[in-house]
Design a protein around this motif. Structure first.
Motif, PDB file in Angstrom:
ATOM      1  N   ALA A 157       0.822  -1.212   0.000  1.00 42.09           N
ATOM      2  CA  ALA A 157       0.000   0.000   0.000  1.00 42.09           C
ATOM      3  C   ALA A 157       0.854   1.259   0.000  1.00 42.09           C
ATOM      4  N   LEU A 158       1.968   1.246   0.736  1.00 49.16           N
ATOM      5  CA  LEU A 158       2.799   2.449   0.802  1.00 49.16           C
ATOM      6  C   LEU A 158       3.581   2.657  -0.498  1.00 49.16           C
ATOM      7  N   ILE A 159       4.082   1.601  -1.090  1.00 52.64           N
ATOM      8  CA  ILE A 159       4.750   1.724  -2.392  1.00 52.64           C
ATOM      9  C   ILE A 159       3.786   2.330  -3.413  1.00 52.64           C
ATOM     10  N   GLU A 160       2.560   1.823  -3.442  1.00 54.14           N
ATOM     11  CA  GLU A 160       1.547   2.339  -4.369  1.00 54.14           C
ATOM     12  C   GLU A 160       1.289   3.825  -4.117  1.00 54.14           C
ATOM     13  N   ALA A 161       1.154   4.207  -2.847  1.00 51.27           N
ATOM     14  CA  ALA A 161       0.866   5.603  -2.510  1.00 51.27           C
ATOM     15  C   ALA A 161       2.036   6.517  -2.858  1.00 51.27           C
ATOM     16  N   TYR A 162       3.258   6.066  -2.592  1.00 54.49           N
ATOM     17  CA  TYR A 162       4.423   6.901  -2.900  1.00 54.49           C
ATOM     18  C   TYR A 162       4.617   7.062  -4.413  1.00 54.49           C
ATOM     19  N   ILE A 163       4.319   6.033  -5.181  1.00 51.28           N
ATOM     20  CA  ILE A 163       4.362   6.169  -6.643  1.00 51.28           C
ATOM     21  C   ILE A 163       3.366   7.250  -7.089  1.00 51.28           C
ATOM     22  N   LEU A 164       2.181   7.218  -6.516  1.00 47.26           N
ATOM     23  CA  LEU A 164       1.161   8.212  -6.869  1.00 47.26           C
ATOM     24  C   LEU A 164       1.577   9.609  -6.400  1.00 47.26           C
ATOM     25  N   LEU A 165       2.250   9.688  -5.259  1.00 51.19           N
ATOM     26  CA  LEU A 165       2.736  10.984  -4.783  1.00 51.19           C
ATOM     27  C   LEU A 165       3.767  11.545  -5.757  1.00 51.19           C
ATOM     28  N   TYR A 166       4.622  10.689  -6.275  1.00 49.97           N
ATOM     29  CA  TYR A 166       5.555  11.140  -7.323  1.00 49.97           C
ATOM     30  C   TYR A 166       4.795  11.641  -8.545  1.00 49.97           C
ATOM     31  N   GLN A 167       3.790  10.912  -8.963  1.00 51.51           N
ATOM     32  CA  GLN A 167       3.049  11.296 -10.158  1.00 51.51           C
ATOM     33  C   GLN A 167       2.330  12.638  -9.990  1.00 51.51           C
ATOM     34  N   ASN A 168       2.047  13.027  -8.754  1.00 53.36           N
ATOM     35  CA  ASN A 168       1.362  14.288  -8.505  1.00 53.36           C
ATOM     36  C   ASN A 168       2.307  15.448  -8.208  1.00 53.36           C
ATOM     37  N   THR A 169       3.545  15.145  -7.838  1.00 55.28           N
ATOM     38  CA  THR A 169       4.492  16.199  -7.475  1.00 55.28           C
ATOM     39  C   THR A 169       5.733  16.230  -8.357  1.00 55.28           C
ATOM     40  N   LEU A 170       6.013  15.128  -9.049  1.00 60.94           N
ATOM     41  CA  LEU A 170       7.233  14.937  -9.837  1.00 60.94           C
ATOM     42  C   LEU A 170       8.489  15.013  -8.965  1.00 60.94           C
ATOM     43  N   ASN A 171       8.324  14.755  -7.669  1.00 58.40           N
ATOM     44  CA  ASN A 171       9.444  14.690  -6.734  1.00 58.40           C
ATOM     45  C   ASN A 171       9.946  13.249  -6.699  1.00 58.40           C
ATOM     46  N   HIS A 172      11.135  13.029  -7.234  1.00 56.25           N
ATOM     47  CA  HIS A 172      11.634  11.665  -7.403  1.00 56.25           C
ATOM     48  C   HIS A 172      11.992  10.974  -6.091  1.00 56.25           C
ATOM     49  N   GLU A 173      12.059  11.712  -4.992  1.00 57.71           N
ATOM     50  CA  GLU A 173      12.343  11.081  -3.701  1.00 57.71           C
ATOM     51  C   GLU A 173      11.339   9.974  -3.413  1.00 57.71           C
ATOM     52  N   TRP A 174      10.065  10.243  -3.684  1.00 62.34           N
ATOM     53  CA  TRP A 174       9.012   9.279  -3.356  1.00 62.34           C
ATOM     54  C   TRP A 174       9.086   8.058  -4.260  1.00 62.34           C
ATOM     55  N   LEU A 175       9.449   8.252  -5.511  1.00 60.97           N
ATOM     56  CA  LEU A 175       9.584   7.118  -6.429  1.00 60.97           C
ATOM     57  C   LEU A 175      10.770   6.246  -6.026  1.00 60.97           C
ATOM     58  N   ASP A 176      11.875   6.882  -5.638  1.00 54.62           N
ATOM     59  CA  ASP A 176      13.051   6.111  -5.223  1.00 54.62           C
ATOM     60  C   ASP A 176      12.777   5.319  -3.949  1.00 54.62           C
ATOM     61  N   LEU A 177      12.034   5.909  -3.022  1.00 50.18           N
ATOM     62  CA  LEU A 177      11.667   5.175  -1.813  1.00 50.18           C
ATOM     63  C   LEU A 177      10.802   3.968  -2.153  1.00 50.18           C
ATOM     64  N   SER A 178       9.926   4.124  -3.135  1.00 48.37           N
ATOM     65  CA  SER A 178       9.093   2.999  -3.577  1.00 48.37           C
ATOM     66  C   SER A 178       9.958   1.847  -4.074  1.00 48.37           C
ATOM     67  N   LYS A 179      10.947   2.169  -4.867  1.00 48.78           N
ATOM     68  CA  LYS A 179      11.833   1.127  -5.387  1.00 48.78           C
ATOM     69  C   LYS A 179      12.638   0.477  -4.262  1.00 48.78           C
ATOM     70  N   ASP A 180      13.129   1.294  -3.325  1.00 42.72           N
ATOM     71  CA  ASP A 180      13.920   0.744  -2.215  1.00 42.72           C
ATOM     72  C   ASP A 180      13.086  -0.217  -1.369  1.00 42.72           C
ATOM     73  N   MET A 181      11.836   0.149  -1.088  1.00 40.46           N
ATOM     74  CA  MET A 181      10.962  -0.735  -0.308  1.00 40.46           C
ATOM     75  C   MET A 181      10.620  -1.996  -1.095  1.00 40.46           C
ATOM     76  N   THR A 182      10.494  -1.868  -2.399  1.00 35.95           N
ATOM     77  CA  THR A 182      10.213  -3.035  -3.238  1.00 35.95           C
ATOM     78  C   THR A 182      11.369  -4.023  -3.182  1.00 35.95           C
ATOM     79  N   GLU A 183      12.598  -3.506  -3.242  1.00 35.13           N
ATOM     80  CA  GLU A 183      13.766  -4.376  -3.145  1.00 35.13           C
ATOM     81  C   GLU A 183      13.786  -5.117  -1.811  1.00 35.13           C
TER      82      GLU A 183
END
Length: 695
Positions: free
Chosen positions: A501-527
């Motif tokens: 749920a958090l990976i999904e939300a952070y991906i969406l937060l990136y899509q709404n802000t274009l702040n790559h921090e949230w996308l990178d955190l999503s990938k790190d949690m996925t790993e």
């Protein structure tokens, strides 16, 4: 004998009130509101843990495992009837080690014993009450039991264990095998393939259950099941199936017109006890409201129905007012029960109205109000109490009562304020003030979906505050998560639902802000999730980490329910991240997970709607929309005004070497790239032209 125990029947008995705090048990040291509710029972409750389990083995005693949650009405009923009764407590304390579990804090334990009860009885629910051997293997169980039934069953089981323990041991061994088999996901040996025809046939099979008149499905009780309608909305839009879209609109309108929606304070109750969405099971859960905000936001985007917008705004007002703390975290739920004027706890007491109350409060407006909200036989519940419910649209009410829409809207606003102010003076439902990472992520996504559709900066500010709270309190330096937060303390190792749920939300937060921090955190949690939850041989994620203490079995959550399965959310996350980071391995895992679930999807489509939503990505065109340039955020907002569910968004206002952005920045211009299957069309500057490139 086990069959006799399961089918025994006897009426429950009432008891006089207990002295306050006459008893105190080990739950007094817990933080869970549900466990604390039982801390002064005469039952010698213990929290789940090695201490209680070791005591059972040492004393060779059977275990009672009683599972529930703070907002559960029938959990309260069984507590009052049985667990507050010293006579019942004596039987439990003498013969058993008694363990109380908050299912929301420990969904892993709940899943194991829910599976056992479903195998034994064919159904499940809460409270969930199980008798287990000293090693934790279940031998008997069910949900709510009247006091007489409960006493009879416990006495018979303890007698059987004393005289013929081998019978229970043999039964436990067979049941254990069934529990382990229940979660097994087989490898699909067929060739990997996803096509539109499979989805079409699934929807056609599913549609046989549709209630086209009242909305939802032809069953009672009726649950909202937001993910079901999110998928169906998307499918109807992409296939232009007008009849299906009308069914979805009917369902969403009937739900939000019904009493299951709080017309005074906003927000939704858990489910409807009847076919017309009138009388709810009154508890309000964060996860329902989170997903329904997302659903009604997209429904507004697809239909432009202003009522859906009102539902979103009123629901978020409720969440902000009643389920949000100063740190930006969201609480879990409000109880179904509250005290009446006489001090007695009753389900729904906070929310219902009598005619006399409404006439006094509304005065000359009562007649119009009673027509609008059906203070008549249609809206009557019981004992002279009414649950507000609508039957007609605003325009129909205006025509019937010869009033303008503007005047009606003013009156509705006034009515709601008057009733809300009065209701605030009533005894409030109890609040479950723990914070769960997974549910917070769902609500974070709800705020982001509302911001995406309506552009309210307040929604984005709330989302960022919550996302930052989770990052600072629940996310550890190794990118593992904690599940629970209460009183400034984060506890309990995270479950797959937290990561998904958090990976999904952070991906969406990136899509709404274009702040790559949230996308990178999503990938790190996925790993991290792949390293500690993923079964490479079966291509599926376990619900618990390999660092968690072992239970009877390590469960796998694969079917979508009121909340989508953590595995289906993870599969969708992997699909998106494979695009963002050019990771074909992620895409392969996502495909194999979906492929292995195809047989189950085929036999029961409504239980796999989030998987079907993923299948659309592989079966229809799915677009990468990349916006690069100084005006990227403005064009992003303009693009989001259209309902385009088959896309991912990426962007930047500066030159970047990241996948999807590399070599696409041009000084002085903001360009929009539309790509599908690694093939991009010539970039355009105009949002309307970009939308035209999407089918």
């Amino acid at each position: 004998m086990l069959l006799l125990i399961l089918t025994a029947a006897c009426t429950s008995q009432n008891k006089p009130p207990m002295e306050e705090h006459r008893y105190t048990n080990d739950l007094i040291n817990e933080t869970s509101p549900y466990l604390l509710q039982h801390a002064h029972n005469p039952v010698d409750w213990k929290p789940w843990g090695e201490k209680a389990l070791d005591q059972a083995k040492k004393e060779n005693k059977l275990i009672i495992i009683s599972i529930g949650y703070a907002a559960c009405h029938w959990c309260h009923v069984m507590e009052h009837e049985s667990f507050e009764d010293p006579r019942v407590a004596e039987i439990m304390n003498s013969n058993y080690i008694n363990i109380k579990v908050d299912r929301e804090e420990r969904p892993d334990i709940d899943q194991v014993y829910m599976s056992a009860v479903q195998l034994m009885t064919g159904s499940g629910g809460w409270p969930l009450n199980v008798v287990a051997l000293p090693d934790g293997r279940p031998v008997w169980g069910g949900t709510y039991f009247p006091k007489g039934n409960w006493i009879d069953a416990l006495q018979q089981i303890s007698s059987l264990y004393e005289k013929q323990p081998q019978k229970l041991i043999e039964y436990a061994e067979k049941l254990e095998q069934g529990i382990k088999a229940a979660d097994f996901v087989e490898t699909n040996p067929n060739e990997l393939s996803f096509d539109k025809d499979f989805i079409t046939k699934s929807v056609q099979q599913w549609s046989k259950q549709f209630d086209h008149k009242k909305g939802g499905t032809q069953r009672v009780p009726k649950f909202m099941m937001p993910n079901n309608y999110h998928f169906l909305l998307r499918y109807a839009h992409q296939t232009q199936e007008k009849e299906l879209l009308e069914y979805i609109k009917t369902t969403l309108t009937k739900i939000s017109y019904g009493g299951v929606y709080d017309h005074v304070g906003g927000g939704f109750a858990r489910y409807s006890t009847d076919a017309k969405w009138h009388v709810p099971h009154f508890e309000k859960m964060l996860y329902d409201n989170a997903q329904l905000v997302s659903l009604y936001s997209d429904a507004y985007l697809a239909t432009k129905d202003p009522w859906y917008k009102s539902v979103v705004y009123e629901t978020l007002d409720f969440v902000s007012r009643e389920l949000t703390n100063q740190e930006g975290a969201f609480y879990s739920s409000l109880d179904a029960d509250s005290k009446t004027d006489t001090g007695k706890l009753e389900e729904g007491a906070f929310y219902v109205w009598t005619k006399e109350q409404l006439k006094t409060l509304l005065s000359d407006d009562y007649t119009l109000f009673s027509d609008y909200y059906n203070i008549n036989d249609y809206g009557l519940w019981e004992k002279g109490n009414y649950v507000l419910i609508r039957k007609e649209s605003d325009s129909e009410i205006c025509e019937k009562n010869n009033i303008t829409l503007q005047s009606l809207n003013k009156k509705i606003t006034s009515w709601k304020k008057t009733l809300l102010d009065y209701r605030e003076k009533r005894s409030r439902p109890r609040l479950d003030d723990k914070t769960l990472t997974s549910w917070n992520a769902l609500m974070l996504k709800g705020y982001l979906d509302a911001y995406r559709v309506f552009g309210e900066k307040e929604f984005l500010d709330t989302a960022i505050k919550n996302a930052t709270f989770i990052k600072n309190n629940q996310l550890k330096s190794d990118f593992s998560l904690l599940h629970n937060y209460k009183n400034g303390k984060s506890t309990i190792n995270g479950y797959l639902e937290d990561y998904a749920a958090l990976i999904e939300a952070y991906i969406l937060l990136y899509q709404n802000t274009l702040n790559h921090e949230w996308l990178d955190l999503s990938k790190d949690m996925t790993e991290y999730a792949i390293a500690h939850f993923f079964d490479k041989e079966r291509n599926i994620f376990y619900f618990t980490s390999d660092k968690d203490p072992q239970l009877i079995t390590r469960t796998i959550e694969s079917s979508d329910n009121v909340i989508p399965a953590s595995n289906s959310i993870m599969a969708k996350n992997l699909f998106l991240l494979s695009h963002y980071y050019d990771l074909p391995g992620y895409k392969k895992i996502s495909q194999r997970m979906l492929h292995n679930l195809k047989p189950q999807i085929k036999s029961y489509p409504s239980g796999y709607s989030n998987w079907l939503d993923l299948m659309i990505n592989f079966s229809f065109n799915f677009y990468e929309v990349v916006i690069v340039g100084n005006e990227s955020k403005d064009k992003l907002h303009a693009l989001n005004k259209e309902y385009i569910p088959n896309k991912l968004l990426a962007g930047s206002n500066f030159d970047s070497e990241r996948t999807l952005l590399k070599n696409r920045f041009s000084d002085g211009e903001t360009l929009i790239y539309v790509c599908v299957n690694n093939s991009c069309k010539y970039p355009v500057k105009n949002v309307t032209k970009a939308i035209d490139l999407l089918d």
